[in-house]
Design a protein around this motif. Sequence first.
Motif, PDB file in Angstrom:
ATOM      1  N   ASP A  32     -13.669  -1.712  10.943  1.00  0.00           N
ATOM      2  CA  ASP A  32     -12.430  -2.402  11.323  1.00  0.00           C
ATOM      3  C   ASP A  32     -11.691  -1.533  12.340  1.00  0.00           C
ATOM      4  OD1 ASP A  32     -10.128  -3.891  11.482  1.00  0.00           O
ATOM      5  OD2 ASP A  32      -9.727  -3.934   9.336  1.00  0.00           O
TER       6      ASP A  32
ATOM      7  N   ASN B 241      -5.519   4.204   0.019  1.00  0.00           N
ATOM      8  CA  ASN B 241      -5.576   3.464   1.269  1.00  0.00           C
ATOM      9  C   ASN B 241      -6.755   3.996   2.084  1.00  0.00           C
ATOM     10  OD1 ASN B 241      -3.214   2.169   0.485  1.00  0.00           O
ATOM     11  ND2 ASN B 241      -1.905   3.609   1.567  1.00  0.00           N
TER      12      ASN B 241
ATOM     13  N   SER C 217      -6.633   0.884   8.119  1.00  0.00           N
ATOM     14  CA  SER C 217      -6.817  -0.566   8.210  1.00  0.00           C
ATOM     15  C   SER C 217      -6.502  -1.320   6.925  1.00  0.00           C
ATOM     16  CB  SER C 217      -8.249  -0.902   8.648  1.00  0.00           C
ATOM     17  OG  SER C 217      -9.192  -0.363   7.739  1.00  0.00           O
ATOM     18  N   LYS C 218      -6.619  -0.660   5.757  1.00  0.00           N
ATOM     19  CA  LYS C 218      -6.477  -1.420   4.514  1.00  0.00           C
ATOM     20  C   LYS C 218      -5.765  -0.615   3.438  1.00  0.00           C
ATOM     21  CE  LYS C 218     -10.568  -4.231   5.387  1.00  0.00           C
ATOM     22  NZ  LYS C 218     -10.793  -3.671   6.740  1.00  0.00           N
TER      23      LYS C 218
ATOM     24  N   PHE D 266     -15.048  -5.800   6.751  1.00  0.00           N
ATOM     25  CA  PHE D 266     -14.499  -4.924   5.711  1.00  0.00           C
ATOM     26  C   PHE D 266     -14.864  -3.465   5.938  1.00  0.00           C
ATOM     27  CE2 PHE D 266     -14.332  -2.833   1.580  1.00  0.00           C
ATOM     28  CZ  PHE D 266     -13.069  -3.226   1.144  1.00  0.00           C
TER      29      PHE D 266
ATOM     30  N   SER E  40      -1.186  -1.445  10.029  1.00  0.00           N
ATOM     31  CA  SER E  40      -2.599  -1.570  10.404  1.00  0.00           C
ATOM     32  C   SER E  40      -2.827  -1.049  11.816  1.00  0.00           C
ATOM     33  CB  SER E  40      -3.039  -3.026  10.325  1.00  0.00           C
ATOM     34  OG  SER E  40      -3.110  -3.463   8.994  1.00  0.00           O
TER      35      SER E  40
ATOM     36  N   SER F 271       0.823  -1.207   0.000  1.00  0.00           N
ATOM     37  CA  SER F 271       0.000   0.000   0.000  1.00  0.00           C
ATOM     38  C   SER F 271       0.858   1.259   0.000  1.00  0.00           C
ATOM     39  CB  SER F 271      -0.956  -0.008   1.198  1.00  0.00           C
ATOM     40  OG  SER F 271      -0.265  -0.325   2.392  1.00  0.00           O
TER      41      SER F 271
END
Length: 234
Positions: free
Chosen positions: A104, A213, A203-204, A101, A186, A22
Motif C-alpha cells: 500500500d 499500527n 497505511s493502516k 492489504f 494515511s 488507531s
Amino acid sequence: MKIAILTILLLLSSLSNASPKSLCEEDDRELSYNNKVGKVVKKLSDPNGCTVTLISDSCAITAGHCIDYLRYVKFELNDGKIDPHNVYEVDQSSIRFSNNFTFDWAVFNIKRNAHTNKLPGEVYGHYHISHERPSLYEPAVITSFGNDTRIERNYLQQVAFGEIMPGKVRRKATVFHNIDTTGGSSGAAIILLKTNKIIGVHSKGGCDKGFANFGNFIGEVPEFKQAIQYCISQ
C-alpha cells in the motif's frame, strides 16, 4: 420526531467518523509546523485528505489507497488559510502505486508552483530514505494530518512519537509501530528519530484491534524502491 431521530443519527455518524481508530494509548499528538510534510486533496477546499512527505525537490510518497486524493498538495496549513504560493499540482503522469492489504504505497512528482515557479523541495527541503531495517522498540515519529475530536486540531498537522513494534505476523514488507494516527494520517512517513530518515509509509491502524499500527517497509518492497529511485531521478 423523524427529523429528531435523523439529527441524532447524523450526529452519531459524525462522532464515529471523528473518533480515533488507531490511537495506541492516550492521544498525545501535538500541533506541528513541518513543511516537508503536506496534505494531498481532491479539491483545494477539502479539509480532509492524505498525508504526503517530500523525498526530493519534486518527489513525494504516500499510501496507495490515497490514489483518489492525488490532485493537489498543500503546505503550510496550520494557519487555516490557503495560500496559492503553497499549493502545488500533482503530475498525474508520474504516479506509481500499489493498493492492496500487503502493498500500500504511492510515489509521484509534484509540479512547480504556478506563482513562484519553484518546486516544493526547493522551498521546504526534503527527507532522505533508509533501507536499513530498524530494531524493535527503536524510537520513531510520524507527522500527519489526522482527524481529531478536538475540533481546533481537526485535520491540522500534528506530530506523534512512539516505537517500532513487533507484529502478530512477520512480513518483511511490513513495519509495525505504536505511534498515534487517525483518519487522514494515511501515507505519512515513518521516520526514525536517531537518523531522521524515512523507513516506511503508514497505511493502516491496528492499535484499536489489540496489536499495532503498520505500513510498508520501503527496504523490503522492490517495486516501491524502484518507483522512488525513478521519481527522484526525474
